[in-house]
Motif scaffolding. Structure first.
Motif, PDB file in Angstrom:
ATOM      1  N   SER A   1       0.840  -1.202   0.000  1.00 23.19           N
ATOM      2  CA  SER A   1       0.000   0.000   0.000  1.00 23.19           C
ATOM      3  C   SER A   1       0.870   1.245   0.000  1.00 23.19           C
ATOM      4  N   ILE A   2       0.272   2.361  -0.399  1.00 26.13           N
ATOM      5  CA  ILE A   2       0.958   3.649  -0.454  1.00 26.13           C
ATOM      6  C   ILE A   2      -0.024   4.728  -0.045  1.00 26.13           C
ATOM      7  N   SER A   3       0.469   5.792   0.601  1.00 24.51           N
ATOM      8  CA  SER A   3      -0.430   6.887   0.974  1.00 24.51           C
ATOM      9  C   SER A   3       0.339   8.198   1.018  1.00 24.51           C
ATOM     10  N   ILE A   4      -0.352   9.252   0.592  1.00 27.31           N
ATOM     11  CA  ILE A   4       0.209  10.601   0.614  1.00 27.31           C
ATOM     12  C   ILE A   4       0.041  11.167   2.023  1.00 27.31           C
ATOM     13  N   ARG A   5       1.155  11.658   2.606  1.00 26.46           N
ATOM     14  CA  ARG A   5       1.119  12.247   3.939  1.00 26.46           C
ATOM     15  C   ARG A   5       1.725  13.647   3.891  1.00 26.46           C
ATOM     16  N   ASP A   6       1.517  14.405   4.955  1.00 25.01           N
ATOM     17  CA  ASP A   6       2.035  15.778   4.985  1.00 25.01           C
ATOM     18  C   ASP A   6       3.557  15.804   4.894  1.00 25.01           C
ATOM     19  N   ASN A   7       4.211  14.807   5.498  1.00 29.45           N
ATOM     20  CA  ASN A   7       5.677  14.814   5.541  1.00 29.45           C
ATOM     21  C   ASN A   7       6.327  13.861   4.550  1.00 29.45           C
ATOM     22  N   GLY A   8       5.543  13.323   3.614  1.00 25.86           N
ATOM     23  CA  GLY A   8       6.132  12.449   2.616  1.00 25.86           C
ATOM     24  C   GLY A   8       5.177  11.395   2.099  1.00 25.86           C
ATOM     25  N   ILE A   9       5.752  10.408   1.415  1.00 27.15           N
ATOM     26  CA  ILE A   9       4.973   9.298   0.858  1.00 27.15           C
ATOM     27  C   ILE A   9       5.308   8.044   1.645  1.00 27.15           C
ATOM     28  N   LEU A  10       4.268   7.406   2.197  1.00 25.82           N
ATOM     29  CA  LEU A  10       4.448   6.208   3.015  1.00 25.82           C
ATOM     30  C   LEU A  10       4.122   4.975   2.195  1.00 25.82           C
ATOM     31  N   ILE A  11       5.038   4.017   2.182  1.00 21.84           N
ATOM     32  CA  ILE A  11       4.748   2.713   1.591  1.00 21.84           C
ATOM     33  C   ILE A  11       4.860   1.681   2.702  1.00 21.84           C
ATOM     34  N   SER A  12       4.021   0.640   2.628  1.00 25.58           N
ATOM     35  CA  SER A  12       3.989  -0.320   3.727  1.00 25.58           C
ATOM     36  C   SER A  12       3.557  -1.696   3.254  1.00 25.58           C
ATOM     37  N   SER A  13       3.782  -2.671   4.140  1.00 23.15           N
ATOM     38  CA  SER A  13       3.299  -4.043   3.977  1.00 23.15           C
ATOM     39  C   SER A  13       2.869  -4.496   5.369  1.00 23.15           C
TER      40      SER A  13
END
Length: 651
Positions: free
Chosen positions: A470-482
């Motif tokens: 998954s990926i999500s746009i955040r205020d301090n950057g782009i988060l990718i996770s599993s």
């Protein structure tokens, strides 16, 4: 290598031991042994004990309702009814549909005289449940049961074969389409306004009397187990509806019909037009079109029929009154590569998406004004198209495996090297699309205005043989996770953090967490779009973890799409609860929950999306498969700490 692993282990031990323990919210002893517990997609926390089925308040542990009539159930006995928040309880041959807000039974199959339920639909506008099935004396039956008091509003016993669909025509009328007949019925009184035959075949069988009845019954029995394709369409311009039926063989031309071509079966689709006012047929002869049933578009001049065939097929515009083909040479249609499985409406045209048997997918543009295909050759793409959006740079489309932009005028793709990704690894705002590119293991940024692509940061590789999910746009950057990894890349391209926690050795222990996370992901997606499309899309992902939850989230989507602020009590409560959970998801989207063992102890850990640090933990003990449930939306954990005791925590 061993030294590195030991160093990582000691670091994790230190971080976990310094993490704050989540305090107990409440602890409750239940009467009877606890057999199972789960949180529905809508947020109802259900507990099954040896004495009753209970709905428990998440925040206080207070029992909102208890139904002792449903004691000692297995978890598999309790599921979701149709596509609504209703709870289906199966006890042998008896099925009850329970209102999750009150615990009251709104439908009892035994009381209703149904021996076997075939289909059920929630009619939100009518505030009722439509159920089809077979009686104890083996007759077809339709029942409308009130969601207000559970009473049967009316019954219809007739040889209809199988329920295809039903639609609220108004607040007091319902249209029901079945295998053999169509019905328009007053929802409150059950008065039959009109009834007609779905097809000419049913007319002929009715002429045979008792023999025809036996033949219809035999066909209906077979149809119950068949996945046949019959669709219902309502004309947006006139009080007219259409029924389309896919059949094997070719459309009859000059009395000739063939069921085999080029070594394989062929198909044709029959379209029948009916008046919604009186049920009468509007055409003397049905419209018969070669090809599998695909898409239908209502144009101001007629029906645009887009078959979804295994082979190259023809699309055409058919006059509403005469059925005359209006496109192509002598009105015989336009040839298109593959079968059309979807389309996007763009201005005065349609972006057609088609596929051939070898799984090759194509995009082409249909000009509705001129009845012509804009591209000399369709654009070949990888994967099935799942989403499309017109941008200043062209048609932005994403498939199951790539992202690209298509210039509608030239028929050429703008991005030379497409972004290899999938829908769960894409997030976007008004101007930019961010995607994790699987081919380079980097984050790519697509400017929607210009169609230009650039890379953000360096390659990111997850530990534990995991890949980003998954990926999500955040205020301090782009988060990718599993499930066990997460990494944040700031907007300058610097990797701010990368966190990894070891996965549990027992695969079963993570099932409840994944179920909760899938539901949470559905709501997070819906926050962006606040409508049915996001729910429907998310429901597919949820279904991979839990079929009932996927269907339930789909049902919430239907409520959004069809109801708005309808006054019916059940619809209003469903709407309010879904909105409350949307709000809770938006407010609590700063962490993920990761399950990881440390020194044989299982911990649920709250990990910050902003820092990658473990903020708090819940100790699930050393059991190989502890019994727990999690609401991924509210962050509430329910841990069974004894035979009849549950301890609740909240991240």
């Amino acid at each position: 290598m061993k030294k590195i692993k030991l160093t990582i282990l000691f670091l994790v031990l230190a971080v976990v031991s310094n993490a704050q323990n989540v305090p107990v919210t409440w602890k409750k002893d239940f009467t009877g042994a606890i057999k199972w517990q789960k949180v529905s997609a809508l947020g109802h926390y259900l507990v099954g004990t040896s004495n009753a089925l209970l709905y428990v308040d998440q925040d206080t542990g207070k029992i909102i309702w208890s139904n002792p009539g449903f004691k000692n159930l297995n978890e598999g006995d309790v599921s979701q009814a149709g596509n609504s928040p209703l709870i289906s309880v199966n006890q042998g041959t008896t099925v009850n549909m329970i209102d999750p807000f009150s615990g009251e039974s709104k439908f009892d199959s035994k009381k209703a005289g149904i021996n076997e339920i075939k289909d059920q639909m929630i009619m939100y506008n009518s505030n009722a449940i439509l159920v089809s099935g077979r009686t104890y004396y083996n007759k077809d039956i339709l029942i409308l049961s009130s969601l207000t008091n559970g009473e049967t509003l009316w019954k219809l016993e007739d040889d209809f074969g199988r329920l295809i669909t039903a639609s609220d025509v108004s607040s007091s009328e319902i249209l029901i389409v079945t295998l053999y007949n169509n019905y328009k019925i007053n929802t409150q009184s059950g008065k039959l306004i009109w009834k007609n035959d779905t097809s000419d075949a049913n007319k002929e069988l009715n002429k045979l009397g008792a023999l025809g009845g036996l033949m219809k019954q035999a066909a209906a029995n077979v149809a119950q187990d068949m996945d046949f394709n019959i669709q219902f369409y309502k004309n947006p311009f006139e009080p007219i509806f259409y029924i389309a039926s896919e059949k094997e063989g070719r459309a009859k031309t000059n009395g000739f019909s063939s069921s085999v071509s080029n070594g394989g079966p062929t198909y044709h689709t029959t379209y029948t037009a009916f008046s919604l006012n009186d049920g009468n047929r509007l055409w003397q002869k049905d419209l018969d079109v070669n090809g599998k049933m695909g898409q239908l578009y209502f144009h101001e001049k007629g029906l645009v029929i887009l078959p979804d065939d295994d082979r190259n097929t023809k699309i055409n515009l058919y006059d509403y009154n005469t059925q005359e083909g209006l496109w192509g040479k002598k009105g015989k249609g336009l040839k298109i590569k593959g079968g059309v499985y979807d389309y996007l409406e763009i201005g005065k045209g349609l972006i057609l998406i088609s596929k051939k048997p070898n799984n090759k997918n194509y995009i082409t543009f249909l000009d509705l004004n001129y009845g012509s295909l804009a591209f000399e050759d369709p654009i070949k793409i990888e994967g099935e198209v799942l989403f499309g959006e017109m941008t200043p740079s062209g048609l932005l489309y994403m498939t199951s495996s790539e992202v690209n932009v298509l210039n509608i005028s030239s028929g050429k793709t703008i991005i030379d090297k497409e972004i290899r990704t999938n829908p769960s690894l894409i997030d976007q705002n008004e101007d930019l699309l961010y995607a994790f590119d699987n081919s380079s293991s980097t984050i790519k940024i697509l400017d929607k205005k210009t169609g230009l692509v650039r890379k953000l940061g360096n390659a990111i590789n997850f530990e534990g043989k995991e890949f980003p999910s998954s990926i999500s746009i955040r205020d301090n950057g782009i988060l990718i996770s599993s499930s066990q990894n997460l990494a944040l890349v700031d907007y300058s391209g610097k990797t701010t953090f990368q966190t990894y926690l070891e996965a549990p050795r027992e695969p079963g222990i993570i099932r409840a967490l994944r179920y909760a996370q899938a539901i949470r992901a559905a709501y997070i997606g819906a926050v962006s779009y606040a409508g049915a499309a996001a729910y429907q899309s998310a429901a597919n992902d949820i279904s991979k973890e839990n079929q009932a939850a996927g269907t339930m989230v789909s049902g919430i989507g239907m409520a959004y799409e069809d109801l708005g602020n309808q006054a019916t009590d059940f619809a209003k409560k469903s709407w309010q609860m879904a909105n409350a959970r949307l709000k809770a998801t938006k407010e609590a989207d700063d962490y993920v929950v990761i399950l990881s063992p440390v020194e044989k102890t299982n911990y649920l850990m709250k990990v910050s999306k902003n820092t990658g640090k473990i903020e708090s933990r819940i100790d699930l003990g050393k059991d190989r498969e502890p019994s727990y449930a999690l609401d991924g939306v509210t962050g509430t954990v329910f841990y069974q700490t004894n035979t009849n005791e549950i301890t609740s925590y909240k991240f």
